[in-house]
Scaffold this motif. Structure first.
Motif, PDB file in Angstrom:
ATOM      1  N   GLY A  60       0.829  -1.197   0.000  1.00  0.00           N
ATOM      2  CA  GLY A  60       0.000   0.000   0.000  1.00  0.00           C
ATOM      3  C   GLY A  60       0.865   1.248   0.000  1.00  0.00           C
ATOM      4  O   GLY A  60       1.922   1.289   0.624  1.00  0.00           O
ATOM      5  N   TYR A  61       0.407   2.264  -0.709  1.00  0.00           N
ATOM      6  CA  TYR A  61       1.177   3.504  -0.811  1.00  0.00           C
ATOM      7  C   TYR A  61       0.223   4.678  -0.982  1.00  0.00           C
ATOM      8  O   TYR A  61      -0.978   4.509  -1.233  1.00  0.00           O
ATOM      9  CB  TYR A  61       2.165   3.435  -1.979  1.00  0.00           C
ATOM     10  N   GLN A  62       0.762   5.887  -0.844  1.00  0.00           N
ATOM     11  CA  GLN A  62       0.038   7.129  -1.090  1.00  0.00           C
ATOM     12  C   GLN A  62       0.794   7.927  -2.144  1.00  0.00           C
ATOM     13  O   GLN A  62       1.935   7.614  -2.474  1.00  0.00           O
ATOM     14  CB  GLN A  62      -0.065   7.950   0.194  1.00  0.00           C
ATOM     15  N   LYS A  63       0.167   8.990  -2.643  1.00  0.00           N
ATOM     16  CA  LYS A  63       0.855   9.827  -3.635  1.00  0.00           C
ATOM     17  C   LYS A  63       2.127  10.455  -3.061  1.00  0.00           C
ATOM     18  O   LYS A  63       3.045  10.789  -3.798  1.00  0.00           O
ATOM     19  CB  LYS A  63      -0.088  10.917  -4.139  1.00  0.00           C
ATOM     20  N   SER A  64       2.164  10.602  -1.732  1.00  0.00           N
ATOM     21  CA  SER A  64       3.331  11.200  -1.083  1.00  0.00           C
ATOM     22  C   SER A  64       4.455  10.192  -0.845  1.00  0.00           C
ATOM     23  O   SER A  64       5.518  10.568  -0.356  1.00  0.00           O
ATOM     24  CB  SER A  64       2.924  11.812   0.252  1.00  0.00           C
ATOM     25  N   SER A  65       4.229   8.934  -1.201  1.00  0.00           N
ATOM     26  CA  SER A  65       5.206   7.866  -0.912  1.00  0.00           C
ATOM     27  C   SER A  65       6.319   7.871  -1.968  1.00  0.00           C
ATOM     28  O   SER A  65       6.406   6.972  -2.809  1.00  0.00           O
ATOM     29  CB  SER A  65       4.506   6.508  -0.882  1.00  0.00           C
ATOM     30  N   THR A  66       7.162   8.864  -1.897  1.00  0.00           N
ATOM     31  CA  THR A  66       8.147   9.104  -2.948  1.00  0.00           C
ATOM     32  C   THR A  66       8.988   7.875  -3.268  1.00  0.00           C
ATOM     33  O   THR A  66       9.111   7.478  -4.432  1.00  0.00           O
ATOM     34  CB  THR A  66       9.071  10.265  -2.545  1.00  0.00           C
ATOM     35  N   LEU A  67       9.590   7.287  -2.262  1.00  0.00           N
ATOM     36  CA  LEU A  67      10.529   6.197  -2.519  1.00  0.00           C
ATOM     37  C   LEU A  67       9.832   4.954  -3.053  1.00  0.00           C
ATOM     38  O   LEU A  67      10.313   4.313  -3.997  1.00  0.00           O
ATOM     39  CB  LEU A  67      11.312   5.864  -1.253  1.00  0.00           C
ATOM     40  N   MET A  68       8.699   4.607  -2.466  1.00  0.00           N
ATOM     41  CA  MET A  68       8.001   3.411  -2.930  1.00  0.00           C
ATOM     42  C   MET A  68       7.449   3.617  -4.341  1.00  0.00           C
ATOM     43  O   MET A  68       7.468   2.690  -5.164  1.00  0.00           O
ATOM     44  CB  MET A  68       6.884   3.038  -1.957  1.00  0.00           C
ATOM     45  N   ILE A  69       6.955   4.813  -4.632  1.00  0.00           N
ATOM     46  CA  ILE A  69       6.447   5.076  -5.984  1.00  0.00           C
ATOM     47  C   ILE A  69       7.588   5.039  -6.994  1.00  0.00           C
ATOM     48  O   ILE A  69       7.409   4.598  -8.141  1.00  0.00           O
ATOM     49  CB  ILE A  69       5.704   6.424  -6.040  1.00  0.00           C
ATOM     50  N   LEU A  70       8.757   5.491  -6.592  1.00  0.00           N
ATOM     51  CA  LEU A  70       9.914   5.418  -7.488  1.00  0.00           C
ATOM     52  C   LEU A  70      10.221   3.958  -7.820  1.00  0.00           C
ATOM     53  O   LEU A  70      10.463   3.612  -8.988  1.00  0.00           O
ATOM     54  CB  LEU A  70      11.124   6.088  -6.836  1.00  0.00           C
ATOM     55  N   LEU A  71      10.202   3.091  -6.816  1.00  0.00           N
ATOM     56  CA  LEU A  71      10.427   1.664  -7.065  1.00  0.00           C
ATOM     57  C   LEU A  71       9.337   1.093  -7.964  1.00  0.00           C
ATOM     58  O   LEU A  71       9.613   0.292  -8.863  1.00  0.00           O
ATOM     59  CB  LEU A  71      10.467   0.902  -5.744  1.00  0.00           C
TER      60      LEU A  71
END
Length: 322
Positions: free
Chosen positions: A38-49
């Motif tokens: 689970g992630y949010q739009k603010s989850s920079t590192l996870m969204i990058l992955l």
């Protein structure tokens, strides 16, 4: 307020658990296990992955695939972990886990980002006569109830011999607080990045005090406890990938901002300012981080925002196997 927040949390978690319940939990018939993140739009590192397919490649040799699930806020994300709808969460702000723990969630802390105290602040209009926290007495101050900004305000007031009784609280979402701030309906606003950076660039907000010496503003990564016990190897792979992503963001702030800005609806210059203030350095969960979690929980319990005493030390913490 708290009752409504709890109802929304449970409703969101129920929907998440129903929607995610069909995801694979174990390797069956040669098919890979699926780790649900689970992630949010603010989850920079996870969204990058996610955008690079990093975890899919890294986890394939371990017989694990990845499914991604976006949430609009941190509390429903953590409750989805607790009820079995997710396995891992991306980062959530430091004020979020105490609420989940107060609701009885059994979660495992598996990583933190090192402190970023300047990534949240108490701001006033550029031409405001206020120059100190002590001068907030009797004034209307906007902030999100139960957020890290709320804790920052509590600490700042206490250090100056004040309490919430000495100000007029205005419990507002970031969007509503921004509007009230620009209209002059509040004397001050307590806010975090990237909203802080946007307020500074677009509304000429002036920082009265940031979190330095008051609130560390760490970001916490959590896992469902049963998954953490069963797949410590997966946590190790995810931890290492997140650490590498954080190193890239800090080494390439402009490129990182250009990539992330469209995803959160802000201009790249604003995102770059916010990125420079956030540490993005991943590390194992340590005693100072958990101590501050306890202070946040205690502060909110004293304010009757969290309904019962939380003992953070009773929560599980993942440690890499030697």
């Amino acid at each position: 307020m708290q009752g409504k927040r709890r109802q929304l949390l449970l409703a969101g978690a129920g929907i998440a658990a129903w929607a995610l319940g069909g995801a694979a939990r174990a390797q069956v018939g040669g098919k890979p296990e699926t780790v649900r993140i689970g992630y949010q739009k603010s989850s920079t590192l996870m969204i990058l992955l996610k955008s690079r397919g990093t975890l899919e490649k890294a986890l394939a040799p371990q017989g694990v695939s990845v499914s991604w699930h976006e949430f609009t806020s941190g509390l429903p994300l953590l409750e989805a972990l607790n009820v079995g709808g997710l396995d891992l969460s991306a980062d959530v702000a430091d004020a979020v886990p105490p609420f989940a723990l107060a609701a009885g969630a059994k979660l495992t802390y598996y990583a933190i980002e090192t402190p970023s105290p300047t990534a949240q602040a108490i701001v006033v209009p550029r031409d405001s006569p206020l120059t100190s926290i002590a001068q907030l007495k009797g004034h209307r101050v906007a902030f999100a109830k139960g957020a890290g900004a709320h804790y920052l305000l509590l600490e700042a007031l206490a250090r100056n011999g004040l309490s919430m009784r000495d100000i007029e609280p205005a419990y507002l979402t970031p969007a509503d607080a921004r509007a009230a701030f620009e209209r002059g309906n509040v004397a001050a606003w307590v806010i975090w990045d990237p909203f802080l950076a946007a307020a500074q660039r677009q509304a000429q907000a002036r920082v009265l005090a940031d979190g330095t010496g008051l609130a560390s503003y760490r970001r916490f990564y959590l896992a469902a406890s049963d998954f953490a016990r069963r797949r410590a190897d997966v946590l190790a792979t995810v931890f290492d990938a997140l650490a590498q992503a954080g190193e890239w963001v800090k080494a390439n702030p402009a490129a990182a901002a250009e990539w992330h800005a469209p995803l959160i609806g802000l201009d790249a210059a604003t995102v770059e300012i916010a990125n420079r203030r956030r540490s993005y350095r991943l590390q194992a969960v340590d005693a100072p981080a958990l101590d501050e979690q306890q202070r946040i929980a205690d502060a909110f319990h004293a304010q009757q925002i969290i309904p019962r005493k939380v003992v953070v030390s009773a929560s599980a913490v993942w440690r890499r196997q030697a």
